[in-house]
Design a protein around this motif. Sequence first.
Motif, PDB file in Angstrom:
ATOM      1  N   SER A  54      10.740  10.799   4.187  1.00 51.25           N
ATOM      2  CA  SER A  54      11.102   9.381   4.036  1.00 51.25           C
ATOM      3  C   SER A  54       9.909   8.444   4.132  1.00 51.25           C
ATOM      4  O   SER A  54       8.928   8.712   4.831  1.00 51.25           O
ATOM      5  N   ARG A  55      10.004   7.324   3.416  1.00 54.76           N
ATOM      6  CA  ARG A  55       9.008   6.264   3.507  1.00 54.76           C
ATOM      7  C   ARG A  55       8.993   5.670   4.908  1.00 54.76           C
ATOM      8  O   ARG A  55      10.002   5.693   5.608  1.00 54.76           O
ATOM      9  N   LYS A  56       7.858   5.071   5.280  1.00 51.49           N
ATOM     10  CA  LYS A  56       7.771   4.356   6.559  1.00 51.49           C
ATOM     11  C   LYS A  56       8.202   2.898   6.378  1.00 51.49           C
ATOM     12  O   LYS A  56       8.721   2.279   7.294  1.00 51.49           O
ATOM     13  N   THR A  57       7.941   2.339   5.200  1.00 49.76           N
ATOM     14  CA  THR A  57       8.368   0.971   4.899  1.00 49.76           C
ATOM     15  C   THR A  57       9.387   1.031   3.766  1.00 49.76           C
ATOM     16  O   THR A  57       9.594   2.075   3.161  1.00 49.76           O
ATOM     17  N   CYS A  58      10.002  -0.105   3.469  1.00 48.48           N
ATOM     18  CA  CYS A  58      10.980  -0.159   2.371  1.00 48.48           C
ATOM     19  C   CYS A  58      10.414  -1.016   1.240  1.00 48.48           C
ATOM     20  O   CYS A  58       9.908  -2.120   1.479  1.00 48.48           O
ATOM     21  N   TRP A  72       0.820  -1.212   0.000  1.00 47.55           N
ATOM     22  CA  TRP A  72       0.000   0.000   0.000  1.00 47.55           C
ATOM     23  C   TRP A  72       0.856   1.264   0.000  1.00 47.55           C
ATOM     24  O   TRP A  72       0.473   2.273  -0.592  1.00 47.55           O
ATOM     25  N   GLU A  73       2.021   1.216   0.644  1.00 44.29           N
ATOM     26  CA  GLU A  73       2.866   2.412   0.563  1.00 44.29           C
ATOM     27  C   GLU A  73       3.451   2.547  -0.838  1.00 44.29           C
ATOM     28  O   GLU A  73       3.693   3.659  -1.315  1.00 44.29           O
ATOM     29  N   ASN A  74       3.657   1.437  -1.530  1.00 45.53           N
ATOM     30  CA  ASN A  74       4.078   1.513  -2.933  1.00 45.53           C
ATOM     31  C   ASN A  74       3.030   2.255  -3.763  1.00 45.53           C
ATOM     32  O   ASN A  74       3.367   3.036  -4.659  1.00 45.53           O
ATOM     33  N   VAL A  75       1.762   1.990  -3.476  1.00 49.91           N
ATOM     34  CA  VAL A  75       0.683   2.707  -4.161  1.00 49.91           C
ATOM     35  C   VAL A  75       0.714   4.190  -3.783  1.00 49.91           C
ATOM     36  O   VAL A  75       0.615   5.070  -4.639  1.00 49.91           O
ATOM     37  N   ALA A  76       0.874   4.451  -2.495  1.00 48.17           N
ATOM     38  CA  ALA A  76       0.848   5.838  -2.011  1.00 48.17           C
ATOM     39  C   ALA A  76       1.976   6.679  -2.580  1.00 48.17           C
ATOM     40  O   ALA A  76       1.779   7.855  -2.911  1.00 48.17           O
ATOM     41  N   HIS A 104      -1.775   7.259   5.997  1.00 52.68           N
ATOM     42  CA  HIS A 104      -0.557   7.636   6.728  1.00 52.68           C
ATOM     43  C   HIS A 104       0.646   7.807   5.797  1.00 52.68           C
ATOM     44  O   HIS A 104       1.694   8.297   6.220  1.00 52.68           O
ATOM     45  N   TYR A 105       0.500   7.403   4.550  1.00 52.71           N
ATOM     46  CA  TYR A 105       1.606   7.480   3.597  1.00 52.71           C
ATOM     47  C   TYR A 105       1.456   8.626   2.597  1.00 52.71           C
ATOM     48  O   TYR A 105       2.415   8.954   1.883  1.00 52.71           O
ATOM     49  N   LEU A 106       0.274   9.224   2.520  1.00 55.39           N
ATOM     50  CA  LEU A 106       0.032  10.289   1.547  1.00 55.39           C
ATOM     51  C   LEU A 106       0.598  11.610   2.047  1.00 55.39           C
ATOM     52  O   LEU A 106       0.235  12.083   3.125  1.00 55.39           O
ATOM     53  N   LYS A 107       1.482  12.199   1.234  1.00 55.95           N
ATOM     54  CA  LYS A 107       2.125  13.450   1.638  1.00 55.95           C
ATOM     55  C   LYS A 107       2.452  14.284   0.402  1.00 55.95           C
ATOM     56  O   LYS A 107       3.082  13.782  -0.525  1.00 55.95           O
ATOM     57  N   ILE A 108       2.026  15.528   0.402  1.00 58.23           N
ATOM     58  CA  ILE A 108       2.468  16.482  -0.617  1.00 58.23           C
ATOM     59  C   ILE A 108       2.737  17.803   0.080  1.00 58.23           C
ATOM     60  O   ILE A 108       2.388  17.994   1.245  1.00 58.23           O
ATOM     61  N   GLY A 109       3.380  18.719  -0.618  1.00 60.32           N
ATOM     62  CA  GLY A 109       3.609  20.055  -0.082  1.00 60.32           C
ATOM     63  C   GLY A 109       4.477  20.065   1.162  1.00 60.32           C
ATOM     64  O   GLY A 109       5.479  19.343   1.259  1.00 60.32           O
ATOM     65  N   ASN A 145      11.574   9.208  -2.020  1.00 60.36           N
ATOM     66  CA  ASN A 145      11.700   9.428  -0.576  1.00 60.36           C
ATOM     67  C   ASN A 145      12.276   8.201   0.126  1.00 60.36           C
ATOM     68  O   ASN A 145      11.938   7.901   1.262  1.00 60.36           O
ATOM     69  N   CYS A 146      13.157   7.484  -0.573  1.00 59.32           N
ATOM     70  CA  CYS A 146      13.762   6.259  -0.035  1.00 59.32           C
ATOM     71  C   CYS A 146      14.613   6.548   1.198  1.00 59.32           C
ATOM     72  O   CYS A 146      15.562   7.332   1.126  1.00 59.32           O
ATOM     73  N   PRO A 147      14.316   5.927   2.351  1.00 56.50           N
ATOM     74  CA  PRO A 147      15.117   6.174   3.560  1.00 56.50           C
ATOM     75  C   PRO A 147      16.533   5.619   3.451  1.00 56.50           C
ATOM     76  O   PRO A 147      17.474   6.186   4.006  1.00 56.50           O
ATOM     77  N   ILE A 148      16.700   4.523   2.720  1.00 53.62           N
ATOM     78  CA  ILE A 148      18.031   3.930   2.563  1.00 53.62           C
ATOM     79  C   ILE A 148      18.913   4.830   1.706  1.00 53.62           C
ATOM     80  O   ILE A 148      20.055   5.129   2.062  1.00 53.62           O
TER      81      ILE A 148
END
Length: 257
Positions: free
Chosen positions: A213-217, A149-153, A200-205, A235-238
């Motif tokens: 950064s993403r919450k998951t990888c 789902w975060e991949n979708v977001a 929880h993954y949708l973010k703009i502005g 927004n890759c945390p790695i």
Amino acid sequence: MNSIVMNKLKSNFDIYLEHEIPKDITITDLLNEEKCLSFLQKYMSELKAPNLTVAASMLSKRYAFLVVSSTLYSMVEFNGVLNLPIKVCALTKEHKLCIQAGMYKWVEVNTLEREEWRKKVLRDLFSTHIMPILSILKKISGVPSSILWENVAIRINSVYRKTLVEELEPIKIKRLNSDFNFLKNASGDLFKLKENPIKHYLKIGEELKLNPSRKTCCLYYKLEKHVDGISYCGNCPIKSRQTKARNECNERDKNKC
């Protein structure tokens, strides 16, 4: 649907009609467990992925770009959508979207009815199209739903962010913000779930700037090679940690001089 719209979807989102490009697997077949496993095994080999979990995550990122990003872009840009039920869609060998001519439908909206139209479009998109795809990928590969789902977001964030940078028309910016807020605050019913899986993954502005950064990888870093159509998330945390470490190393080297 006019040729301008189709050409935009082709050039921006790799969407083709069936007579333009040969299909590899229909999405209906992809929902069959045996055929899905066979396809993921082949996809895993093509990607040089270490396991089915990584392959499934990469496929969900690619499919979200093809179907979700293109739909949300069309809603903002054209105030219409290409209706894409699962039965008309297929993937090509190059992992582009192939749709059956004569089976799809372009649907525009009357401005006064847009909110009701939007709800129906997005419920059809997520509950009857994306949800079954993610469910079969999770079942076959074991990849966590949170990653899928975060991949979708992140695809949603990306298409909205890019549109905001390029778009100058106030009416389209208003549509975009309205659509984003609707998705962010939608109930789980829109996705055929108890809770909204992407809120929880949708973010703009500003929110994206403060917490990028993403919450998951998505597990892209586990691939042995770069793959066309898929890359590190913006927004890759790695990748962010690697860049920070490189900068700190460069700064230390500079101070030694």
